[in-house]
Write a protein that holds these residues in place. Structure first.
Motif, PDB file in Angstrom:
ATOM      1  N   LYS A  30       5.396   5.404   4.209  1.00 50.12           N
ATOM      2  CA  LYS A  30       4.248   5.724   5.075  1.00 50.12           C
ATOM      3  C   LYS A  30       4.789   6.719   5.958  1.00 50.12           C
ATOM      4  O   LYS A  30       4.003   7.776   6.689  1.00 50.12           O
ATOM      5  N   GLN A  31       6.078   6.483   6.341  1.00 50.10           N
ATOM      6  CA  GLN A  31       6.652   7.391   7.438  1.00 50.10           C
ATOM      7  C   GLN A  31       6.708   9.008   6.830  1.00 50.10           C
ATOM      8  O   GLN A  31       6.715   9.926   7.742  1.00 50.10           O
ATOM      9  N   ALA A  32       6.835   8.918   5.602  1.00 45.87           N
ATOM     10  CA  ALA A  32       6.785  10.136   4.894  1.00 45.87           C
ATOM     11  C   ALA A  32       5.356  10.664   4.422  1.00 45.87           C
ATOM     12  O   ALA A  32       5.266  11.853   3.925  1.00 45.87           O
ATOM     13  N   GLY A  33       4.210  10.062   4.857  1.00 49.22           N
ATOM     14  CA  GLY A  33       3.084  10.331   4.460  1.00 49.22           C
ATOM     15  C   GLY A  33       2.435  10.081   3.143  1.00 49.22           C
ATOM     16  O   GLY A  33       1.451  10.722   2.579  1.00 49.22           O
ATOM     17  N   ARG A  34       3.405   9.143   2.469  1.00 46.76           N
ATOM     18  CA  ARG A  34       2.793   8.780   1.165  1.00 46.76           C
ATOM     19  C   ARG A  34       2.200   7.592   1.111  1.00 46.76           C
ATOM     20  O   ARG A  34       2.772   6.532   1.865  1.00 46.76           O
ATOM     21  N   GLU A  35       1.415   7.228   0.384  1.00 44.46           N
ATOM     22  CA  GLU A  35       0.719   5.843  -0.081  1.00 44.46           C
ATOM     23  C   GLU A  35       1.292   5.191  -1.072  1.00 44.46           C
ATOM     24  O   GLU A  35       1.384   5.884  -2.097  1.00 44.46           O
ATOM     25  N   ILE A  36       1.738   4.069  -0.818  1.00 42.77           N
ATOM     26  CA  ILE A  36       2.194   3.221  -2.042  1.00 42.77           C
ATOM     27  C   ILE A  36       1.246   2.157  -2.236  1.00 42.77           C
ATOM     28  O   ILE A  36       0.971   1.279  -1.262  1.00 42.77           O
ATOM     29  N   THR A  37       0.685   1.922  -3.188  1.00 44.84           N
ATOM     30  CA  THR A  37      -0.422   1.181  -3.760  1.00 44.84           C
ATOM     31  C   THR A  37       0.173  -0.177  -3.883  1.00 44.84           C
ATOM     32  O   THR A  37       1.566  -0.694  -4.290  1.00 44.84           O
ATOM     33  N   SER A  38      -1.048  -1.124  -3.644  1.00 44.18           N
ATOM     34  CA  SER A  38      -0.397  -2.616  -3.933  1.00 44.18           C
ATOM     35  C   SER A  38       0.013  -2.867  -5.461  1.00 44.18           C
ATOM     36  O   SER A  38       0.790  -3.616  -5.734  1.00 44.18           O
ATOM     37  N   THR A  39      -0.584  -2.089  -6.416  1.00 39.32           N
ATOM     38  CA  THR A  39      -0.051  -2.127  -7.503  1.00 39.32           C
ATOM     39  C   THR A  39       1.446  -1.893  -7.997  1.00 39.32           C
ATOM     40  O   THR A  39       2.043  -2.376  -8.696  1.00 39.32           O
ATOM     41  N   VAL A  40       1.638  -0.528  -7.398  1.00 38.05           N
ATOM     42  CA  VAL A  40       2.880  -0.204  -7.510  1.00 38.05           C
ATOM     43  C   VAL A  40       4.105  -1.016  -6.901  1.00 38.05           C
ATOM     44  O   VAL A  40       5.121  -1.404  -7.260  1.00 38.05           O
ATOM     45  N   ILE A  41       3.712  -1.798  -5.592  1.00 40.46           N
ATOM     46  CA  ILE A  41       4.403  -2.725  -5.056  1.00 40.46           C
ATOM     47  C   ILE A  41       4.486  -3.919  -5.788  1.00 40.46           C
ATOM     48  O   ILE A  41       5.707  -4.554  -5.901  1.00 40.46           O
ATOM     49  N   ASP A  42       3.532  -4.366  -6.616  1.00 39.25           N
ATOM     50  CA  ASP A  42       3.517  -5.711  -7.492  1.00 39.25           C
ATOM     51  C   ASP A  42       4.419  -5.313  -8.601  1.00 39.25           C
ATOM     52  O   ASP A  42       5.162  -6.044  -9.026  1.00 39.25           O
ATOM     53  N   GLU A  43       4.480  -4.040  -9.050  1.00 41.41           N
ATOM     54  CA  GLU A  43       5.305  -3.728 -10.191  1.00 41.41           C
ATOM     55  C   GLU A  43       6.792  -3.831  -9.723  1.00 41.41           C
ATOM     56  O   GLU A  43       7.575  -4.051 -10.531  1.00 41.41           O
ATOM     57  N   LEU A  44       6.946  -3.175  -8.638  1.00 39.38           N
ATOM     58  CA  LEU A  44       8.423  -3.055  -8.011  1.00 39.38           C
ATOM     59  C   LEU A  44       8.946  -4.680  -7.905  1.00 39.38           C
ATOM     60  O   LEU A  44      10.126  -5.247  -8.243  1.00 39.38           O
ATOM     61  N   LEU A  45       8.094  -5.503  -7.245  1.00 45.53           N
ATOM     62  CA  LEU A  45       8.555  -6.717  -7.183  1.00 45.53           C
ATOM     63  C   LEU A  45       8.992  -7.643  -8.628  1.00 45.53           C
ATOM     64  O   LEU A  45       9.728  -8.496  -8.696  1.00 45.53           O
ATOM     65  N   SER A  46       8.062  -7.239  -9.369  1.00 47.37           N
ATOM     66  CA  SER A  46       8.224  -7.691 -10.817  1.00 47.37           C
ATOM     67  C   SER A  46       9.561  -7.538 -11.195  1.00 47.37           C
ATOM     68  O   SER A  46      10.182  -8.165 -12.076  1.00 47.37           O
ATOM     69  N   HIS A  47       9.966  -6.268 -10.764  1.00 40.56           N
ATOM     70  CA  HIS A  47      11.379  -5.972 -11.393  1.00 40.56           C
ATOM     71  C   HIS A  47      12.814  -6.694 -11.028  1.00 40.56           C
ATOM     72  O   HIS A  47      13.512  -6.820 -11.609  1.00 40.56           O
TER      73      HIS A  47
END
Length: 233
Positions: A109-126
């Motif tokens: 967000k600080q860099a002006g990029r949106e990270i979706t909940s799907t991507v967050i869930d995928e990262l957490l699964s790793h």
């Protein structure tokens, strides 16, 4: 990584303790690190390991010498951009107030990029934290918080990841779990890492190259099997 240009070059890097001109924290540090390599940095307390990481991320400034990131003098890179490209994970996970998802999405967000909940869930699964996105960061265990701190750094998609004894505050089970997470993510993403540790066995498990520091100076460097022929504490 023969034949590849170094991602990181330390060029005669030195730092004097402010207010103490006779005390060198780092003394003429020189090494190179190619894309995808993992460097273990070892040495006794006060050897300059954490000082080296702080200078590499420009949390502290070198007194002389410089650092080249992908061939560019890092003093020419705006600090915010540098800290996006050079991520850092500390000994203890200092998470922001809020949820796990808010911590992970902060950097993008600080860099002006949106990270979706799907991507967050995928990262957490790793990192075996499925379903943790909405949990308050303050309620996590030490091992869970450190894994979230790792993801927070990785969400910025850094070129280089600096790790300052990220498992030293964890119990043995959590330590091995976090190591496993790192090993998986490093392989999956082809990460370039500098891992500071007191644990020679840990360095041998994770790193291909090693740098030994003492009193701010490099005493040995090279392939880890040559620098650490036997696992040492």
């Amino acid at each position: 990584m023969v034949g590849r240009s170094p991602l990181l070059e330390c060029v005669h890097l030195s730092r004097v303790l402010p207010g103490s001109p006779g005390r060198l924290l780092l003394d003429d540090i020189q090494f190179e690190l190619a894309q995808g390599e993992i460097l273990g940095v070892l040495g006794p307390s006060g050897a300059g390991k954490s000082s080296l990481l702080r200078v590499l991320n420009r949390l502290d400034e070198p007194t002389s010498g410089t650092v080249l990131l992908d061939g560019q003098d890092y003093r020419e890179i705006p600090p915010r951009e540098l800290r996006r490209r050079v991520g850092m994970v500390m000994q203890r996970a200092f998470l922001f107030p809020g949820t796990v998802a808010e911590n992970i999405s902060f950097g993008p967000k600080q860099a002006g990029r949106e990270i979706t909940s799907t991507v967050i869930d995928e990262l957490l699964s790793h990192v075996a934290l499925d379903g943790y996105a909405s949990r308050p960061a303050a309620n996590l265990s030490g091992g869970e918080a450190q894994r979230v701190a790792i993801l927070r750094a990785l969400a910025n998609e850094p070129e280089l990841l600096l790790l300052d004894e990220p498992t030293s505050a964890l119990d043995d089970a959590s330590k091995l779990a976090v190591e496993k997470v790192f090993a998986s993510l490093i392989e999956r993403r082809g990460l370039t890492c500098i891992w500071v540790t007191h644990d020679g066995r840990q360095a041998r498990r994770l790193a291909a190259k090693a740098l030994l520091l003492e009193n701010g100076r490099v005493t040995a460097s090279g392939q880890i099997e040559h620098v650490l022929p036997e696992a040492v504490e």
